[in-house]
Design a protein around this motif. Structure first.
Motif, PDB file in Angstrom:
ATOM      1  N   LEU A  26      -7.247   5.681   0.063  1.00  0.00           N
ATOM      2  CA  LEU A  26      -7.431   4.419   0.519  1.00  0.00           C
ATOM      3  C   LEU A  26      -8.282   3.472  -0.005  1.00  0.00           C
ATOM      4  O   LEU A  26      -8.130   2.321  -0.642  1.00  0.00           O
ATOM      5  CB  LEU A  26      -7.891   4.303   1.934  1.00  0.00           C
ATOM      6  N   ARG A  56      -2.306   9.577   3.648  1.00  0.00           N
ATOM      7  CA  ARG A  56      -2.587   8.206   4.055  1.00  0.00           C
ATOM      8  C   ARG A  56      -3.984   8.162   4.556  1.00  0.00           C
ATOM      9  O   ARG A  56      -4.992   7.520   4.423  1.00  0.00           O
ATOM     10  CB  ARG A  56      -1.923   7.668   4.853  1.00  0.00           C
ATOM     11  N   VAL A 107      -6.732   0.218   5.687  1.00  0.00           N
ATOM     12  CA  VAL A 107      -7.269  -0.820   4.861  1.00  0.00           C
ATOM     13  C   VAL A 107      -8.288  -1.601   5.693  1.00  0.00           C
ATOM     14  O   VAL A 107      -8.172  -2.139   6.618  1.00  0.00           O
ATOM     15  CB  VAL A 107      -6.286  -1.585   4.244  1.00  0.00           C
ATOM     16  N   CYS A 150       0.176  -3.958   4.185  1.00  0.00           N
ATOM     17  CA  CYS A 150      -0.727  -2.684   4.195  1.00  0.00           C
ATOM     18  C   CYS A 150      -0.717  -2.602   5.687  1.00  0.00           C
ATOM     19  O   CYS A 150      -0.432  -3.133   6.697  1.00  0.00           O
ATOM     20  CB  CYS A 150      -2.022  -3.319   3.775  1.00  0.00           C
ATOM     21  N   PHE A 194      -6.802   2.329  -3.480  1.00  0.00           N
ATOM     22  CA  PHE A 194      -5.861   1.272  -3.480  1.00  0.00           C
ATOM     23  C   PHE A 194      -6.679  -0.090  -3.206  1.00  0.00           C
ATOM     24  O   PHE A 194      -6.087  -0.987  -3.851  1.00  0.00           O
ATOM     25  CB  PHE A 194      -4.828   1.496  -2.022  1.00  0.00           C
ATOM     26  N   MET A 195      -7.336   0.165  -2.444  1.00  0.00           N
ATOM     27  CA  MET A 195      -8.468  -1.283  -2.251  1.00  0.00           C
ATOM     28  C   MET A 195      -9.031  -1.596  -3.495  1.00  0.00           C
ATOM     29  O   MET A 195      -9.217  -2.869  -3.796  1.00  0.00           O
ATOM     30  CB  MET A 195      -9.446  -0.989  -1.098  1.00  0.00           C
ATOM     31  N   ASP A 206       0.841  -1.296   0.262  1.00  0.00           N
ATOM     32  CA  ASP A 206       0.202  -0.209   0.022  1.00  0.00           C
ATOM     33  C   ASP A 206       0.914   1.152   0.068  1.00  0.00           C
ATOM     34  O   ASP A 206       0.415   2.375  -0.554  1.00  0.00           O
ATOM     35  CB  ASP A 206      -0.877  -0.033   1.096  1.00  0.00           C
TER      36      ASP A 206
END
Length: 260
Positions: A65, A59, A95, A91, A68-69, A48
Motif C-alpha cells: 500500500l 492488499r 489507502v 482506490c 502505491f501511495m 490501485d
C-alpha cells in the motif's frame, strides 16, 4: 531504425495519454527525453488494483500500500504544475484518505476538465470541498458509497456539463443544492443513488438527459426540467408527482416497481 523516437513531442504525449499512468511512467526509464515527456502527459489514470494485485493477502501488506501511495506522490511531483485534461482515480480501503484528497486537490489546481473518482474508503470518507468549486470541470463522475457534504453558497461548477453520481448518499435535498450550482449541466446520471426519504426534486433549466435508477421510495418526486429531451427512470413509484415540467421530452424509458 527507431521511428517512434523521431516523432514530435506533442504526438508522443498524445500517444502516452492512452496508457495507464503506470505504463506511461515505465517509459521514463528510456531516456531523459522520455522522462520529460511523461511529465507533460495531460491524462492520469491511477488504479490501485494495477499495483495491489488480487493475490490473497497482498492488499493487506502495508509495504505494498505504501509503495502505491508513494508512486502517486512521485508522479504528481514530477508533473509539477503542468496542465491536466483528464484524471481517473480508483482506490479502495487501506489507502490514506488524506493523501487521496491531496491528489484530488493537486489536479484541480492544475485545471483538470474531466474527473472520474471511484473511492471505496468507507462511509466516513468525505471528498474535499474543492471538488465542488471548480471553474474548469466539464465532466465529473463520482462512484462510491459515502455521503456528500454540500453547503449552499459553497458550491460552484459553472462549466460542468456531465455529472454522474453512482452509489452516492444524498440527504436533505443536497442533490438539488448541487444541481443549482451547475447552470450549464446537460447530462445527469444517478444510478444506485441513495436519496433521503420524503420529497425529492430534480430541477434544472439546462438539463437534456436524465437517468435515474434507485430503490428509494418517495412520498413525492418532482421534475422541473423544461429542456429535458431524454429521460430514463427506473424507480419505486412515488405517491405523488407535484411538478412534472417535461415540455420538450422526446425520448423516455420508465421502469417502475409498485409500493405495497
Amino acid at each position: 531504425m527507431d521511428r517512434i523516437s523521431s516523432l514530435p513531442d506533442e504526438l508522443l504525449c498524445h500517444i502516452l495519454a492512452f496508457f495507464t499512468t503506470k505504463e506511461a511512467a515505465l517509459t521514463s526509464v528510456l531516456s531523459k527525453r522520455w522522462r520529460d515527456l511523461f511529465a507533460s502527459v495531460p491524462n492520469l489514470d491511477i488504479d490501485d488494483s494495477v499495483f495491489l494485485y488480487p493475490e490473497e493477502g497482498k492488499r493487506e501488506k502495508e509495504v505494498v500500500l505504501q509503495s502505491f501511495m508513494d508512486f502517486v506522490d512521485r508522479v504528481l511531483a514530477v508533473q509539477g504544475d503542468s496542465p491536466i485534461e483528464k484524471f481517473s482515480l480508483k482506490c479502495q480501503t487501506g489507502v490514506d484518505p488524506d493523501r487521496v484528497n491531496r491528489w484530488i486537490c493537486n489536479v484541480l489546481q492544475r485545471g483538470v476538465c474531466h474527473m472520474d473518482l471511484s473511492i471505496g474508503l468507507g462511509h466516513r470518507y468525505l471528498l474535499p470541498s474543492e471538488v465542488f468549486v471548480s471553474r474548469t470541470l466539464v465532466e465529473l463522475k463520482i462512484g462510491s458509497e459515502f455521503p456528500m457534504n454540500l453547503r449552499p453558497g459553497h458550491i460552484s461548477l459553472p462549466m460542468l456539463k456531465t455529472l454522474t453520481l453512482d452509489s452516492m448518499w444524498c440527504y436533505n435535498g443536497q442533490l438539488q443544492v448541487l444541481l443549482s450550482a451547475c447552470p450549464a449541466l446537460e447530462e445527469l446520471d444517478i444510478p444506485n443513488i441513495r436519496l433521503s426519504y420524503g420529497k425529492e426534486i430534480v430541477s434544472s433549466a439546462s438539463l437534456r438527459t436524465l437517468t435515474i435508477d434507485s430503490s428509494n421510495f418517495f412520498h413525492a418526486f418532482s421534475f422541473d426540467t423544461p429542456s429535458l429531451l431524454c429521460l430514463k427512470y427506473s424507480e419505486l413509484v412515488a405517491w405523488d408527482y407535484p411538478v412534472v415540467n417535461l415540455d420538450n421530452l422526446v425520448d423516455s424509458y420508465q421502469s417502475y416497481a409498485a409500493n405495497f
